[in-house]
Design an enzyme around this catalytic site. Structure first.
Site, PDB file in Angstrom:
ATOM      1  N   CYS A 111       0.824  -1.226   0.000  1.00  0.00           N
ATOM      2  CA  CYS A 111       0.000   0.000   0.000  1.00  0.00           C
ATOM      3  C   CYS A 111       0.851   1.266   0.000  1.00  0.00           C
ATOM      4  O   CYS A 111       0.331   2.359  -0.221  1.00  0.00           O
ATOM      5  CB  CYS A 111      -0.950  -0.003   1.189  1.00  0.00           C
ATOM      6  SG  CYS A 111      -1.875  -1.529   1.334  1.00  0.00           S
ATOM      7  N   HIS A 247      -3.788   6.753   2.697  1.00  0.00           N
ATOM      8  CA  HIS A 247      -4.177   5.436   2.200  1.00  0.00           C
ATOM      9  C   HIS A 247      -5.571   5.093   2.752  1.00  0.00           C
ATOM     10  O   HIS A 247      -5.842   5.266   3.949  1.00  0.00           O
ATOM     11  CB  HIS A 247      -3.139   4.400   2.648  1.00  0.00           C
ATOM     12  CG  HIS A 247      -3.540   2.998   2.336  1.00  0.00           C
ATOM     13  ND1 HIS A 247      -3.986   2.617   1.099  1.00  0.00           N
ATOM     14  CD2 HIS A 247      -3.587   1.882   3.108  1.00  0.00           C
ATOM     15  CE1 HIS A 247      -4.285   1.340   1.124  1.00  0.00           C
ATOM     16  NE2 HIS A 247      -4.053   0.867   2.328  1.00  0.00           N
ATOM     17  N   ASN A 277     -10.241  -0.665  -0.181  1.00  0.00           N
ATOM     18  CA  ASN A 277      -8.796  -0.480  -0.090  1.00  0.00           C
ATOM     19  C   ASN A 277      -8.145  -0.970  -1.386  1.00  0.00           C
ATOM     20  O   ASN A 277      -8.169  -2.160  -1.674  1.00  0.00           O
ATOM     21  CB  ASN A 277      -8.298  -1.282   1.124  1.00  0.00           C
ATOM     22  CG  ASN A 277      -6.795  -1.240   1.298  1.00  0.00           C
ATOM     23  OD1 ASN A 277      -6.071  -0.801   0.414  1.00  0.00           O
ATOM     24  ND2 ASN A 277      -6.337  -1.725   2.435  1.00  0.00           N
TER      25      ASN A 277
END
Ligand code: ACO
Length: 320
Positions: A111, A247, A277
Site C-alpha cells: 500500500c 491510504h 482499499n
C-alpha cells in the site's frame, strides 16, 4: 531539485460490488462492514487486468499533464498483483504507451507503493538524472483474496492511479519512508513455493492473510508519527496543510490519524466508501479525484501517506 506532480489520472473497474451483494455470497452484513471500516462498495475487475487499468490511468495522467509518452524518462509501478512475474507491469505499460525513452520497472511496497515510487523519482531528479516520470499504483487484489475469508475479502477493491512528475525547483518539500520486515507476517501472501524435479511440493496457492487488529495498531501509531516527523523536519505546522491524502484502508484509521494530528476530519478526503482499499492504487486514485474536482490550487500544501504490508510506510509533503 525535486519532483512536481503535473498531471494525474485514474481508472476503476466498471463492475461495482456493494456490501449487499456480498451478503448474498458470504456470511456478512452491510452493517458489519460499514461500521467496522466505512466501506459501502468496491470496484472489482471482471474484464480488466492490473496492466489494462494502469495503462488507462497512465493515459489519463499524460493527457492531464499535456505530456507525450516519448517525453517520459522513467516509469515506476507500485503493485503486488502484476499480471505476469515478468516482464514487469511497467515494461508492459511502456510498450502500450509507446514510451520508448523510459526506464521501466515495478516495486513491491504494497500500500506504500505509490509513495515509494514518488521517492524514487524524487531521488533520480535530485541526482540530476531524468526530467519526467510516470508513477503508478495499480492493483487487482481481488484475485489474491480467499473469497471464503470474510475478514479480508470485504476490505479490498481493484483500480489504478497515476501521476506524471517532472524535475522542478518546487514540488516535494519533504518525505519520510520506513519499513519493518520483522512484522511482515501480520499481512502477507505467499508466492509459489520451491517446486522443481528435486523437491516434492503440492502446497496449494496462497491467498492474502491479515491480522487486522495488529495492522490497525500499526497504522494508528506509525502514520501520525511519520507525518509529524516529516512536517517537523520541513518546519511546517499541520495547520498549514490543506489536505491529508491518506491510504484508504479504514475510516476509523483515518479518523484516529486526524485526531492524533489535532486536525479536522474535513481535511482528510476519502473514497474508501466507494472504492474499498486499493492498496498501491489508493493514494493516487484519491489524489486524482480531488485534483479533478478542482480542490487543489497552486502552492497548496498537501500530505500524501501510504502504509501497508511489509510492513512499510511512506509520506510526502508537497507544494501543489
Ligand atoms: N462480516 C461479519 N463478521 C465478520 C466479518 C465480516 N466480513 N469479518 C470478521 N467477522 C467477525 C469475526 O469472525 C469475529 O467474530 P467472533 O467474535 O465471533 O470471532 C468478529 O467479526 C470480530 O472480528 P475482529 O477481527 O476482531 O474484528 P475487528 O473489530 O478487529 O475488525 C477489521 C476487523 C475491520 C479488519 C479491523 O481489525 C481493522 O480495521 N483492521 C485494520 C486492518 C486494515 O484496514 N487492513 C486493510 C489492509 S492493510 C492496509 O492496507 C494497511
Amino acid at each position: 531539485m525535486t519532483a512536481r506532480i503535473i498531471g494525474t489520472g485514474s481508472y476503476l473497474p466498471s463492475h461495482v460490488v456493494s456490501n449487499q451483494d456480498l451478503e448474498k455470497i458470504m456470511d456478512t452484513t452491510d452493517e458489519w462492514i460499514r461500521s467496522r471500516t466505512g466501506i459501502e462498495q468496491r470496484h472489482i475487475a471482471v474484464e480488466e487486468t492490473t496492466t489494462s487499468m494502469a495503462v488507462e490511468a497512465a493515459r489519463r495522467a499524460l493527457e492531464n499533464a499535456q505530456t507525450d509518452a516519448k517525453e517520459l524518462d522513467l516509469i515506476v509501478v507500485g503493485t503486488v498483483s502484476s499480471d505476469r512475474h515478468f516482464p514487469s507491469t511497467a515494461c508492459e505499460i511502456q510498450s502500450a504507451l509507446g514510451a520508448v525513452n523510459a526506464v521501466a520497472f515495478d516495486i513491491n511496497a504494497a500500500c506504500s507503493g505509490f509513495l515509494f515510487g514518488l521517492g524514487i523519482a524524487n531521488a533520480y531528479f535530485a541526482s540530476g538524472s531524468f526530467q519526467k516520470a510516470l508513477i503508478i499504483g495499480a492493483e487487482t487484489l481481488s484475485k489474491m483474496m480467499d473469497w471464503n475469508d470474510r475478514s479480508t475479502c470485504v476490505l479490498f477493491g481493484d483500480g489504478a492511479g497515476a501521476a506524471v512528475v517532472e524535475r522542478s525547483e518546487e514540488g516535494i518539500i519533504s518525505m519520510v519512508q520506513g519499513s519493518d520486515g520483522a512484522r511482515g507476517n501480520v499481512l502477507s501472501c505467499h508466492n509459489r513455493p520451491v517446486n522443481n524435479p528435486f523437491v516434492k511440493n503440492d502446497t496449494a496457492l496462497d491467498y492474502t492473510s491479515m491480522n487486522g487488529q495488529e495492522v490497525y495498531k500499526f497504522a494508528v501509531r506509525t502514520v501520525p508519527e511519520a507525518i509529524s516527523k516529516m512536517l517537523k523536519e520541513a518546519n511546517v505546522s499541520p495547520d498549514e496543510v490543506k489536505y491529508f491524502v491518506l491510504h484508504q484502508a479504514n475510516i476509523r484509521i483515518i479518523e484516529s490519524v486526524a485526531k492524533r494530528l489535532s486536525q479536522p476530519a474535513e481535511k482528510f478526503p476519502t473514497n474508501l466508501q466507494r472504492c474499498g482499499n486499493i492498496s498501491a492504487g489508493s493514494v493516487p486514485v484519491l489524489l486524482d479525484e480531488i485534483h479533478r474536482k478542482g480542490m487543489l490550487q497552486k502552492g497548496d500544501k498537501i500530505v500524501l501517506a501510504g502504509f501497508g504490508a511489509g510492513l512499510t510506510w511512506g509520506s510526502a509533503l508537497i507544494s501543489w
